[in-house]
Design an enzyme around this catalytic site. Structure first.
Site, short mmCIF file in Angstrom:
data_model
loop_
_atom_site.label_atom_id
_atom_site.label_comp_id
_atom_site.label_asym_id
_atom_site.label_seq_id
_atom_site.Cartn_x
_atom_site.Cartn_y
_atom_site.Cartn_z
N LYS A 1 36.89 -9.37 -55.82
CA LYS A 1 37.60 -9.40 -57.25
C LYS A 1 37.44 -10.46 -57.87
O LYS A 1 37.38 -11.72 -57.29
CB LYS A 1 39.18 -8.95 -56.87
CG LYS A 1 39.33 -7.71 -56.56
CD LYS A 1 40.54 -7.05 -56.17
CE LYS A 1 40.91 -7.10 -54.74
NZ LYS A 1 42.06 -6.68 -54.04
N ASP B 1 36.91 -7.89 -43.72
CA ASP B 1 38.30 -7.45 -44.00
C ASP B 1 39.10 -8.82 -43.61
O ASP B 1 39.46 -9.19 -42.41
CB ASP B 1 38.76 -6.35 -43.13
CG ASP B 1 38.14 -4.83 -43.50
OD1 ASP B 1 37.25 -5.04 -44.38
OD2 ASP B 1 38.40 -3.99 -43.17
N SER C 1 33.08 0.77 -55.41
CA SER C 1 32.96 1.32 -53.95
C SER C 1 33.61 2.58 -54.04
O SER C 1 34.58 2.78 -54.46
CB SER C 1 33.46 0.36 -52.96
OG SER C 1 32.82 -0.83 -53.00
N ASP D 1 11.77 19.11 -19.32
CA ASP D 1 10.90 20.07 -20.11
C ASP D 1 10.95 19.86 -21.64
O ASP D 1 11.82 20.24 -22.15
CB ASP D 1 11.78 21.44 -19.71
CG ASP D 1 12.13 21.87 -18.36
OD1 ASP D 1 11.22 21.44 -17.53
OD2 ASP D 1 13.19 22.47 -18.02
N SER E 1 -11.16 3.26 0.51
CA SER E 1 -11.31 2.26 1.78
C SER E 1 -11.19 3.39 2.76
O SER E 1 -11.12 2.89 4.11
CB SER E 1 -10.33 1.26 1.75
OG SER E 1 -8.89 1.73 1.71
N ARG F 1 0.83 -1.00 0.02
CA ARG F 1 0.07 -0.01 -0.07
C ARG F 1 0.92 1.32 0.27
O ARG F 1 1.97 1.27 0.27
CB ARG F 1 -0.87 0.02 1.10
CG ARG F 1 -0.46 -0.16 2.50
CD ARG F 1 -1.20 -0.36 3.84
NE ARG F 1 -1.77 -1.46 3.60
CZ ARG F 1 -3.38 -1.48 3.81
NH1 ARG F 1 -4.02 -0.44 4.09
NH2 ARG F 1 -4.03 -2.64 3.70
N HIS G 1 29.15 -1.82 -42.56
CA HIS G 1 30.47 -1.31 -42.76
C HIS G 1 31.27 -2.12 -41.69
O HIS G 1 30.75 -2.07 -40.38
CB HIS G 1 30.71 0.04 -42.89
CG HIS G 1 31.93 0.52 -42.89
ND1 HIS G 1 32.83 -0.06 -44.12
CD2 HIS G 1 32.90 1.03 -42.15
CE1 HIS G 1 34.28 0.57 -43.98
NE2 HIS G 1 34.33 1.13 -43.00
N ASN G 2 32.42 -2.68 -41.98
CA ASN G 2 33.18 -3.33 -40.79
C ASN G 2 32.24 -3.98 -39.74
O ASN G 2 32.53 -3.92 -38.61
CB ASN G 2 33.92 -2.31 -39.95
CG ASN G 2 35.13 -1.58 -41.02
OD1 ASN G 2 35.37 -2.45 -41.93
ND2 ASN G 2 35.74 -0.46 -40.49
N HIS H 1 40.39 -5.18 -38.57
CA HIS H 1 40.65 -3.97 -39.32
C HIS H 1 42.18 -3.88 -39.22
O HIS H 1 42.94 -3.36 -38.43
CB HIS H 1 40.15 -2.75 -38.43
CG HIS H 1 39.95 -1.42 -39.34
ND1 HIS H 1 39.30 -1.59 -40.54
CD2 HIS H 1 40.26 -0.22 -39.04
CE1 HIS H 1 39.37 -0.54 -41.11
NE2 HIS H 1 39.73 0.38 -40.11
N ASP I 1 14.73 17.21 -23.88
CA ASP I 1 14.74 17.94 -22.67
C ASP I 1 15.30 19.14 -22.80
O ASP I 1 16.74 19.37 -23.01
CB ASP I 1 15.21 17.10 -21.47
CG ASP I 1 15.16 17.85 -20.18
OD1 ASP I 1 14.46 18.86 -20.09
OD2 ASP I 1 15.79 17.31 -19.25
N GLU J 1 30.20 -7.02 -44.28
CA GLU J 1 31.67 -6.89 -44.87
C GLU J 1 32.51 -7.84 -43.95
O GLU J 1 32.61 -7.68 -42.79
CB GLU J 1 31.94 -5.55 -44.89
CG GLU J 1 33.34 -5.16 -45.44
CD GLU J 1 33.67 -3.71 -45.06
OE1 GLU J 1 34.86 -3.25 -46.00
OE2 GLU J 1 33.30 -2.99 -44.07
N GLU K 1 36.91 -7.58 -48.45
CA GLU K 1 38.16 -6.76 -48.67
C GLU K 1 39.32 -7.70 -48.41
O GLU K 1 39.65 -8.14 -47.34
CB GLU K 1 38.06 -5.40 -47.63
CG GLU K 1 39.05 -4.40 -48.13
CD GLU K 1 38.97 -3.14 -47.33
OE1 GLU K 1 39.94 -2.86 -46.92
OE2 GLU K 1 37.79 -2.65 -46.88
N GLU L 1 4.68 8.64 -0.35
CA GLU L 1 5.39 7.71 -1.34
C GLU L 1 4.57 8.22 -2.60
O GLU L 1 5.38 8.15 -3.48
CB GLU L 1 4.93 6.31 -0.76
CG GLU L 1 5.73 5.58 0.23
CD GLU L 1 5.17 4.34 0.61
OE1 GLU L 1 6.18 3.39 0.83
OE2 GLU L 1 3.98 3.96 0.67
N LYS M 1 30.84 -10.50 -53.03
CA LYS M 1 31.28 -9.43 -53.74
C LYS M 1 32.81 -9.48 -53.59
O LYS M 1 33.37 -9.37 -52.17
CB LYS M 1 30.67 -8.20 -53.14
CG LYS M 1 31.28 -6.97 -53.66
CD LYS M 1 30.73 -5.81 -52.86
CE LYS M 1 31.37 -4.48 -53.06
NZ LYS M 1 32.87 -4.73 -52.63
#
Length: 755
Positions: free
Chosen positions: A438, A340, A517, A648, A186, A154, A308-309, A353, A701, A338, A387, A159, A436
């Site tokens: 060469k 590498d 690319s 706000d 109540s 309750r 990417h990566n 990378h 905000d 992708e 790559e 509270e 994809k």
């Protein structure tokens, strides 16, 4: 009458008894970090509580709604690394929504693991099957528990005052006390759970919705079938033919069954609010959320969700590489990932990378993840963009892994065995993974017999290589040609990576299956110098654009610029939240989230000349006026953890599209009310290429002394907007939902925008 919340909680408790009692399990972070933690399900059956044995009273919690799925056995890199120590039947992984890391756990027995695996899956299923009113009940129940500091079931007025601050409400104390007294049926000076629900309902009374309801109600008490039809036809602009049937279905679906109104084939204010808060009342047209586009056009006629990566979980210099990156991208509908690849130890190619301190993963583990996750969310083709920095020997190993692990999923030859003149469609390529990279020679040579001896096979340097060379040339000399393995070359069919010379050269010499690319800066240069040529090029061929190598923090460029050129593969760092990924998620949230979006017809037909800089010069040009009334906000999340802090809020609406359409406007901010702010502010825009436009709603905000804090956002294609009175269900910075936070708006667009 006792609350439904109490009854539902009791029935759940018997089902999840062992989880509620609690279990000691090992939390695993690495081969060396394995700590025991005590886990238990709270009695609300919505919260998992856990603590360290040594941490005294300190504990952590997370909500079941944060968990996307449960993986059984060794299905994460961390659990695979300790597979020799713990059997799979004791291991499981909790995968969280958004970008939060996984939780890898080992139970003491297979039975204990199963009770948590089955229990968590059941809890997730229960959540997914909850109706809107049940979700709201659950939300109210959670707030009740947070505010009931002494756990006596309750709440006294003190509270309640603390709770209002927690809920983002800064209410006059006299008004709050009046509501409290009214709800205290109540007359005990405290609110039990049913009384708290009543207090909450009085607190959240929607005057804005009531106003609309009364405008259309004949007697001010209910919407008759005819009233509702009129509202759906005149305000919501639903199709006239099916409007009576729709009205009857909405009453059946949303009118509470315990009201006499349903028997009268009418709708009360409660039913009306339920409808407006549902998917049918949302801003996004439900029909366009499912697969609705023609999927039988050539592959290059679609925008393709691209990463990417993909292996990186963080930045490009010291970030963690993980197979999890691929799983997360694929589960978000990504269709181009992708790798590498570099020569690794023990003859195994590795992915990372290059020439940085990012960690390394095995190429074969990436391929395994592709096999397991490529088609869980979408059955349309996945492009694996390579790559390749490996020598010939490890290229052969790459080819072997692709063939043995992917099997029939790997596309190895043209679909009909003949030399094609254009791309097959996503429909024809369902369930296929396209490499994809060469290639030695072209499709014609591969079909017409033998090629040159192996030791003389070389591939020209592609644009990805060139960018890499420029970024690293000071320290690492590079070759201008690379030897290729015939085995890996043969895996490339429709996506041969080539160096780009010029649009004119491509028009005369290029084959449809040759893909170039560009870094973002090169693509911008082409856009500036030859926008219409760029669009025309993409009616015949695929193009990939990727972030500059200077973005070492894994930040992203604005993908809209590139979509304006018709570029299909706009590769982004999926691991980095922000406006760029909001736009990507927004564009690909339509069409069943399948990862393919059909480009507008003026970007698919080579005889049509579209220049994104001058959209009004195209055939069929029809600008639109968009009028948005931002009416109100509901239960916006707190952004400051201080209990006394209240937001706000203000709303910014952004249009992303061709340069002429880029615009943003804001409402005023509302002091100290994130719970139910009301604006009634109208914003107007003119849109010249609506087929390419995305609309982004951002709530922040307001702070006059420092930067505004992000509260929530929602992005969708202009073409998917439902007109009329609509709710916008806000998303977090991470793109995950934050129920019940929403905006209530009125949307209207018409032909004849000003130029």
């Amino acid at each position: 009458q006792k609350s439904k919340l109490k009854n539902r909680t009791k029935s759940n408790q018997t089902l999840f008894q062992s989880m509620i009692v609690g279990t000691v399990m090992r939390k695993i972070k690495s081969r060396t970090w394995k700590k025991q933690r005590y886990f238990k399900l709270q009695e609300d059956c919505m919260t998992i509580w856990y603590k360290s044995k040594k941490a005294g009273n300190a504990h952590s919690t997370f909500s079941v709604s944060d968990v996307e799925t449960v993986r059984e056995g060794h299905q994460s890199e961390v659990l695979l690394s300790i597979a020799d120590e713990f059997p799979p039947d004791r291991c499981f992984t909790l995968v969280f929504r958004g970008r939060r890391g996984n939780l890898d756990l080992v139970a003491d027995s297979a039975d204990e693991a199963q009770s948590w695996i089955k229990g968590m899956r059941k809890l997730i299923e229960n959540l997914e099957n909850m109706g809107e009113s049940e979700k709201l009940d659950q939300w109210i129940c959670e707030w009740f528990k947070k505010a009931d500091k002494n756990n006596d079931g309750r709440m006294n007025f003190r509270e309640i005052r603390v709770l209002l601050k927690m809920m983002n409400v800064d209410m006059n104390e006299h008004h709050a006390h009046q509501l409290f007294m009214t709800a205290d049926k109540s007359q005990t000076g405290t609110l039990e759970d049913d009384e708290f629900v009543l207090f909450y309902k009085m607190l959240t009374q929607r005057e804005d919705v009531l106003r609309v309801f009364q405008d259309f109600s004949g007697d001010g008490q209910k919407l008759s079938l005819r009233d509702l039809e009129e509202f759906l036809r005149d305000e919501q602009l639903e199709e006239v033919d099916g409007v009576q049937q729709l009205a009857m279905e909405l009453i059946e679906r949303y009118e509470p069954s315990d009201t006499g109104t349903k028997m009268l084939k009418a709708m009360s204010i409660d039913g009306f609010l339920m409808y407006l808060a549902s998917a049918e009342g949302s801003i996004f047209h439900p029909r366009q959320q499912s697969l609705y586009q023609d999927m039988t056009q050539p592959l290059n006629h679609y925008f393709i969700s691209s990463s990417h990566n993909t292996y990186l979980m963080e930045d490009q210099l010291r970030g963690h590489s993980s197979v999890e990156g691929y799983i997360r991208a694929l589960k978000r509908g990504c269709r181009c990932v992708e790798v590498d690849c570099w020569d690794g130890p023990n003859g195994e190619p590795i992915v990372y990378h290059g020439h940085t301190f990012t960690s390394k993963i095995l190429f074969k583990d990436v391929v395994n993840a592709l096999r397991n996750y490529a088609f869980k969310v979408s059955e349309y083709p996945v492009i694996l963009s390579t790559e390749n920095h490996c020598g010939v020997e490890q290229q052969r190993v790459m080819a072997q892994h692709l063939n043995t692990i992917l099997g029939d999923k790997l596309l190895k030859s043209t679909l009909d065995g003949k030399i094609p003149v254009s791309f097959p469609s996503p429909e024809e390529l369902k369930g296929k993974i396209l490499l994809k990279g060469k290639k030695i020679g072209g499709l014609e040579e591969s079909r017409n017999g033998p090629v040159e001896p192996e030791d003389s096979l070389t591939g020209e340097v592609s644009d990805e290589d060139e960018a890499f060379i420029q970024f690293n040339s000071r320290s690492f000399p590079q070759k201008s040609k690379q030897r290729l393995s015939k085995e890996l070359s043969d895996c490339v069919v429709y996506c041969k990576s080539v160096h780009f010379s010029s649009f004119k050269h491509s028009r005369v010499h290029s084959k449809f299956y040759e893909i170039s690319s560009f870094t973002e800066s090169k693509a911008r240069k082409h856009l500036r110098e030859a926008g219409a040529e760029f669009v025309h090029h993409n009616t015949r061929q695929l193009t990939r654009v990727y972030p500059s190598g200077l973005r070492t923090d894994s930040s992203n460029f604005n993908p809209q610029e590139m979509w304006n050129t018709g570029t299909q593969i706009v590769a982004l760092n999926f691991q980095t939240a922000g406006v760029e990924m909001d736009l990507n998620d927004g564009l690909f949230s339509q069409n069943g989230r399948c990862g393919y979006i059909l480009k507008p017809d003026f970007m698919r037909m080579s005889e049509r000349r579209f220049d994104p800089e001058v959209p009004h010069n195209r055939e069929g040009y029809r600008p639109l006026s968009l009028c948005i009334q931002v009416i109100s906000g509901q239960q916006l999340p707190k952004v400051n953890i201080k209990e006394s802090s209240v937001v706000d809020p203000f709303v910014r609406v952004e249009i992303h599209g061709v340069p002429l359409d880029q615009a943003k406007q804001e409402t005023r901010y509302i002091d100290n009310n994130g719970f139910n702010p009301v604006w009634y502010d109208t914003l107007r825009f003119t849109i010249h290429a609506p087929e390419l436009a995305l609309v982004r709603f951002v709530v922040e905000d307001y702070d006059k002394a420092s930067r505004n804090d992000f509260v929530g956002q929602y992005t969708l294609p202009f073409s998917c907007i439902q007109q009329g009175y609509r709710h916008i269900h806000l998303l977090s910075k991470d793109g995950t939902s934050i129920p019940p936070a929403s905006l209530f708006v009125h949307m209207e667009h018409m032909e004849g925008g000003r130029r």
